[in-house]
Design a protein around this motif. Structure first.
Motif, PDB file in Angstrom:
ATOM      1  N   LEU A  61       6.965  22.166   6.361  1.00  0.00           N
ATOM      2  CA  LEU A  61       7.026  20.702   6.346  1.00  0.00           C
ATOM      3  C   LEU A  61       6.160  20.088   5.254  1.00  0.00           C
ATOM      4  N   CYS A  62       5.531  20.940   4.467  1.00  0.00           N
ATOM      5  CA  CYS A  62       4.748  20.405   3.338  1.00  0.00           C
ATOM      6  C   CYS A  62       5.707  19.945   2.257  1.00  0.00           C
ATOM      7  N   SER A  63       5.600  18.665   1.855  1.00  0.00           N
ATOM      8  CA  SER A  63       6.474  18.137   0.808  1.00  0.00           C
ATOM      9  C   SER A  63       5.754  18.078  -0.536  1.00  0.00           C
ATOM     10  N   ALA A  64       4.631  18.773  -0.637  1.00  0.00           N
ATOM     11  CA  ALA A  64       3.878  18.880  -1.905  1.00  0.00           C
ATOM     12  C   ALA A  64       3.506  17.505  -2.465  1.00  0.00           C
ATOM     13  N   CYS A  65       3.005  16.613  -1.600  1.00  0.00           N
ATOM     14  CA  CYS A  65       2.574  15.289  -2.069  1.00  0.00           C
ATOM     15  C   CYS A  65       1.148  15.327  -2.601  1.00  0.00           C
ATOM     16  N   TYR A  66       0.429  16.413  -2.309  1.00  0.00           N
ATOM     17  CA  TYR A  66      -0.925  16.650  -2.819  1.00  0.00           C
ATOM     18  C   TYR A  66      -1.970  15.656  -2.321  1.00  0.00           C
ATOM     19  N   THR A  67      -1.664  14.899  -1.267  1.00  0.00           N
ATOM     20  CA  THR A  67      -2.673  13.962  -0.763  1.00  0.00           C
ATOM     21  C   THR A  67      -3.854  14.722  -0.160  1.00  0.00           C
ATOM     22  N   CYS A  68      -3.570  15.803   0.578  1.00  0.00           N
ATOM     23  CA  CYS A  68      -4.663  16.581   1.167  1.00  0.00           C
ATOM     24  C   CYS A  68      -5.517  17.234   0.084  1.00  0.00           C
ATOM     25  N   THR A  69      -4.844  17.750  -0.957  1.00  0.00           N
ATOM     26  CA  THR A  69      -5.578  18.380  -2.057  1.00  0.00           C
ATOM     27  C   THR A  69      -6.489  17.367  -2.737  1.00  0.00           C
ATOM     28  N   SER A  85       0.819  -1.209   0.000  1.00  0.00           N
ATOM     29  CA  SER A  85       0.000   0.000   0.000  1.00  0.00           C
ATOM     30  C   SER A  85       0.857   1.265   0.000  1.00  0.00           C
ATOM     31  N   MET A  86       2.169   1.112  -0.177  1.00  0.00           N
ATOM     32  CA  MET A  86       3.048   2.274  -0.057  1.00  0.00           C
ATOM     33  C   MET A  86       3.463   2.853  -1.403  1.00  0.00           C
ATOM     34  N   GLY A  87       2.891   2.355  -2.475  1.00  0.00           N
ATOM     35  CA  GLY A  87       3.298   2.804  -3.799  1.00  0.00           C
ATOM     36  C   GLY A  87       3.073   4.289  -4.042  1.00  0.00           C
ATOM     37  N   GLY A  88       2.081   4.855  -3.370  1.00  0.00           N
ATOM     38  CA  GLY A  88       1.799   6.275  -3.570  1.00  0.00           C
ATOM     39  C   GLY A  88       2.144   7.132  -2.375  1.00  0.00           C
ATOM     40  N   ARG A  89       2.899   6.559  -1.459  1.00  0.00           N
ATOM     41  CA  ARG A  89       3.269   7.287  -0.247  1.00  0.00           C
ATOM     42  C   ARG A  89       4.448   8.221  -0.552  1.00  0.00           C
ATOM     43  N   CYS A  90       4.387   9.435  -0.044  1.00  0.00           N
ATOM     44  CA  CYS A  90       5.436  10.430  -0.326  1.00  0.00           C
ATOM     45  C   CYS A  90       6.796   9.976   0.215  1.00  0.00           C
ATOM     46  N   CYS A  91       7.856  10.216  -0.577  1.00  0.00           N
ATOM     47  CA  CYS A  91       9.217   9.851  -0.167  1.00  0.00           C
ATOM     48  C   CYS A  91       9.868  10.954   0.666  1.00  0.00           C
ATOM     49  N   GLY A  92       9.151  12.060   0.861  1.00  0.00           N
ATOM     50  CA  GLY A  92       9.733  13.180   1.593  1.00  0.00           C
ATOM     51  C   GLY A  92      10.205  14.299   0.686  1.00  0.00           C
ATOM     52  N   ALA A  93      10.450  13.965  -0.578  1.00  0.00           N
ATOM     53  CA  ALA A  93      10.850  14.960  -1.586  1.00  0.00           C
ATOM     54  C   ALA A  93      11.963  15.868  -1.047  1.00  0.00           C
ATOM     55  N   SER A  94      11.823  17.171  -1.218  1.00  0.00           N
ATOM     56  CA  SER A  94      12.944  18.058  -0.869  1.00  0.00           C
ATOM     57  C   SER A  94      13.101  18.250   0.636  1.00  0.00           C
ATOM     58  N   LEU A  95      12.194  17.656   1.432  1.00  0.00           N
ATOM     59  CA  LEU A  95      12.439  17.676   2.880  1.00  0.00           C
ATOM     60  C   LEU A  95      13.737  16.933   3.208  1.00  0.00           C
ATOM     61  N   PRO A 102      13.074  10.947 -10.617  1.00  0.00           N
ATOM     62  CA  PRO A 102      14.447  11.019 -10.099  1.00  0.00           C
ATOM     63  C   PRO A 102      14.535  11.426  -8.623  1.00  0.00           C
ATOM     64  N   MET A 103      13.548  12.218  -8.153  1.00  0.00           N
ATOM     65  CA  MET A 103      13.569  12.602  -6.742  1.00  0.00           C
ATOM     66  C   MET A 103      13.251  11.401  -5.858  1.00  0.00           C
ATOM     67  N   CYS A 104      12.202  10.651  -6.221  1.00  0.00           N
ATOM     68  CA  CYS A 104      11.857   9.432  -5.485  1.00  0.00           C
ATOM     69  C   CYS A 104      13.050   8.475  -5.489  1.00  0.00           C
ATOM     70  N   GLN A 105      13.636   8.295  -6.678  1.00  0.00           N
ATOM     71  CA  GLN A 105      14.739   7.354  -6.833  1.00  0.00           C
ATOM     72  C   GLN A 105      15.882   7.721  -5.877  1.00  0.00           C
TER      73      GLN A 105
END
Lengths: 300, 192
Positions: B76-84, A188-198, A228-231
Motif C-alpha cells: 500500500l506504499c504509494s512512494a509519496c516519500y512523506t515518511c522519508t 493544504s492539499m497541494g502536496g498530498r499524494c494522489c494515490g499514484a499507481s495504487l 502525468p500520473m497526478c493529472q
C-alpha cells in the motif's frame, strides 16, 4: 537558455498535451530544448519493487546519453516520477562509493558511461527559478482575472529531495500563477499524494486520496498539475471518487499557454479528460491585455 | 502470451540471494528506528493498512519476517516519500517499503507473488519495448492476473482514453534497445 529534454514515456502517449504545451510555452519564452536521442524508460515507479540495480541503471542510461549528446546542458524533465528517478542516481552515487562502478558495469553492456555531470531539473524548477514570474507576465496576452487556480504539486517533485521549494508547504507555483492575474487557492492539499499507481493495484485506497484532494479544491476553477500520473488520477476518476461536480484539471504549461494567447488546440485542451464549459467560458472572457513584452526577458 | 525471460527478481539465483541477504539489508535501513510513529501519522494510506508502518519496522528488527510478509502494508506504499521526509532519524523508509516488495516477490506466498506481477509485467514491457507501451502492458497484466473481471474495471478509463486518441500501440523505435542492459543487470544480480 537551452536544456537537454527528457519527455518520458507518458508524454509521448497519454500525456501528449503536457509535452506539446511544454514545448509551445518554452519556445515562446526563448528556451531551446535539445531532445536526448534514443532515450528509454526510466523505470517509473515499477523498477524499484523489481530490481534495485535496474532502478538506477535505467535512468543512468539516459543521463549517460545526455552527457554524450548534449554535454553541458541541464536535463529538463516534466514528469515528477522521471525527475526523481534521474535525480536520485547522482544522490545515491554520492552516498555509496561502490554504486557508480556497478552502474557503469551495467551500462557497459551498451558501451555507455555515466559520469554524473548532468544536473537534473524539473520543469517547475526551471519555470520558477530560471524563467521567473516577470518573464511569464511579459509574455501573457490574456489576464486570467477572476480565475481561481489550485496549484497541485504532488509528491516526487519535492520529496524526498526538496531542491527548489518547501516540501511541506510548497509555494513555487504561487508567483507563476499570480503573474498571470489569477487567484491562487489557499489550500493544504497541494502536496498530498494522489494515490499514484495504487489506482491500478488498490483503487479503493487511491480513490480516497483523490476524493479528499478534489473536495479541498472545490473553491477553485481549475487544478493545475506538473506530473502525468497526478493529472490522470485527478482527471480520470472524478465520478468514481464520487465527486459530483466536475472540476477542471490542466497541466501548468497548458494554463501558461492559454495566458500567452495560445488557442485551445495549440495546448491540446481537447485531450484533457476534465475541462468544464464554465472554465472555457471564463478563460475566453479573460481580458486581452496587450502583451507588455520586455526586450530583455529576465532570468536568462 | 509472449513467453520471454522470467522477471528479474524471480531468477533462481537472485531468489536465493534475496532470501539470504534481503532481511538483513532491510533491517539495516531501519536499525535506528525509535518507534515515534511519525511515519504512520504521515502516511496517506495508513488507514487501509493492517500493520502500521511503525509496527512493520519493529517486527523486522525482531526478525519476524513472516509476520511482515503476511501483512499488506508495504504493497500500500504509494512512494509519496512523506515518511522519508519527516522521519526524525532520517531513515529511508520509502526505500525500505520498496525492498519489502522485492523480498515479498521472491520469498512471499502466492498472494504476494501475484501482487508483484503488476511491477514485473511493467518492467517486462519496458525490457521489450524500450519505452513503456501502456496498452500492451495492461493487456499482459490482465492475462497474468487470470482475473476475467479485472479488465472491466478499466473499461470506463479505456473508453475515455480511446475517445481522446490516447490509446497507442506505440512506435517501437526503441524496441529491444534495453535488452543488453537488462541482461547485464540480471547477470550481475545473480552473481553471489
Amino acid at each position: 537558455m537551452k536544456y537537454a529534454y527528457y519527455p518520458g514515456c507518458s508524454l509521448g502517449t497519454s500525456a501528449e498535451e503536457y509535452d506539446v504545451s511544454t514545448r509551445e510555452v518554452l519556445r515562446r519564452l526563448d528556451v531551446e530544448l535539445a531532445d536526448i536521442p534514443d532515450w528509454t524508460c526510466c523505470g517509473a515507479s515499477a523498477a524499484e519493487p523489481v530490481s534495485r540495480l535496474l532502478t538506477l541503471a535505467l535512468p543512468a542510461r539516459n543521463l549517460a546519453l545526455a552527457e554524450r549528446e548534449a554535454a553541458g546542458l541541464d536535463m529538463l524533465v516534466p514528469c515528477s516520477a522521471c525527475y526523481l528517478n534521474h535525480l536520485r542516481v547522482g544522490r545515491e552515487c554520492a552516498a555509496d562509493r561502490a554504486l557508480p562502478g556497478r552502474i557503469n558495469e551495467a551500462l557497459g553492456a551498451e558501451g555507455l558511461h555515466y559520469a554524473g555531470k548532468v544536473r537534473v531539473r524539473h520543469l517547475l524548477d526551471v519555470l520558477a527559478a530560471d524563467i521567473g514570474p516577470e518573464a511569464l507576465a511579459a509574455h501573457a496576452s490574456r489576464r486570467l482575472e477572476g480565475l481561481t487556480v489550485a496549484p497541485y504539486y504532488g509528491c516526487q517533485v519535492l520529496r524526498p529531495y526538496a531542491l527548489f521549494d518547501d516540501a511541506e508547504h510548497p509555494r513555487s507555483m504561487t508567483p507563476l500563477i499570480s503573474a498571470l492575474g489569477a487567484q491562487v487557492l489557499d489550500w493544504s492539499m497541494g502536496g498530498r499524494c494522489c494515490g499514484a499507481s495504487l489506482m491500478a493495484t488498490r483503487r479503493d485506497v487511491a480513490l480516497a486520496s483523490v476524493a479528499a484532494i478534489l473536495e479541498a479544491a472545490a473553491g477553485a476553477d481549475v487544478i493545475v498539475t506538473v506530473c502525468p500520473m497526478c493529472q490522470m488520477n485527478l482527471e480520470a476518476y472524478q465520478s468514481q471518487a464520487h465527486h459530483a461536480d466536475t472540476i477542471s484539471v490542466l497541466y501548468l504549461p497548458q494554463l501558461l499557454g492559454l495566458a500567452f494567447g495560445l488557442s485551445d488546440d495549440q495546448v491540446l485542451l481537447g485531450k484533457n479528460l476534465a475541462v468544464t464549459d464554465a472554465l472555457k467560458g471564463k478563460l475566453h472572457a479573460c481580458p486581452t491585455a496587450g502583451p507588455e513584452r520586455q526586450t530583455t526577458p529576465t532570468g536568462g | 502470451m509472449n513467453k520471454t525471460k522470467p522477471p528479474i527478481s524471480l531468477t533462481p539465483a537472485a531468489h536465493q540471494r534475496t532470501l539470504d541477504g534481503g532481511l538483513v539489508a532491510i533491517q539495516d535501513l531501519v536499525r535506528s528506528c525509535m518507534q515515534c510513529g511519525t511515519c504512520t501519522a504521515s502516511c496517506p494510506n495508513a488507514f487501509a493498512m493492517d500493520l502500521a508502518p511503525r509496527q512493520v519496522w519493529r517486527l523486522l528488527l525482531y526478525g519476524l519476517t513472516q509476520e511482515v510478509l503476511q501483512s499488506r502494508t508495504f504493497w500500500l506504499c504509494s512512494a509519496c516519500y512523506t515518511c522519508t521526509l519527516r522521519c526524525p532519524r532520517g531513515l529511508p523508509l520509502t526505500a525500505a517499503m520498496a525492498a519489502l516488495k522485492r523480498l515479498a516477490a521472491a520469498e512471499g506466498d502466492a498472494v504476494n507473488r501475484k501482487k508483484a506481477l503488476f511491477y514485473q509485467e511493467f518492467m517486462r514491457n519496458v525490457e521489450q519495448n524500450g519505452r513503456i507501451q501502456e496498452m500492451g502492458f495492461m493487456c499482459s497484466y490482465f492475462l497474468a492476473m487470470h482475473n476475467p473481471m479485472l479488465p472491466l474495471e478499466y473499461t470506463p478509463l479505456g473508453l475515455k482514453l480511446l475517445g481522446k486518441g490516447k490509446l497507442h500501440l506505440g512506435g517501437g523505435a526503441q524496441r529491444g534497445r534495453l535488452g543488453p542492459l537488462f541482461a547485464k543487470v540480471r547477470s550481475m544480480e545473480e552473481r553471489p
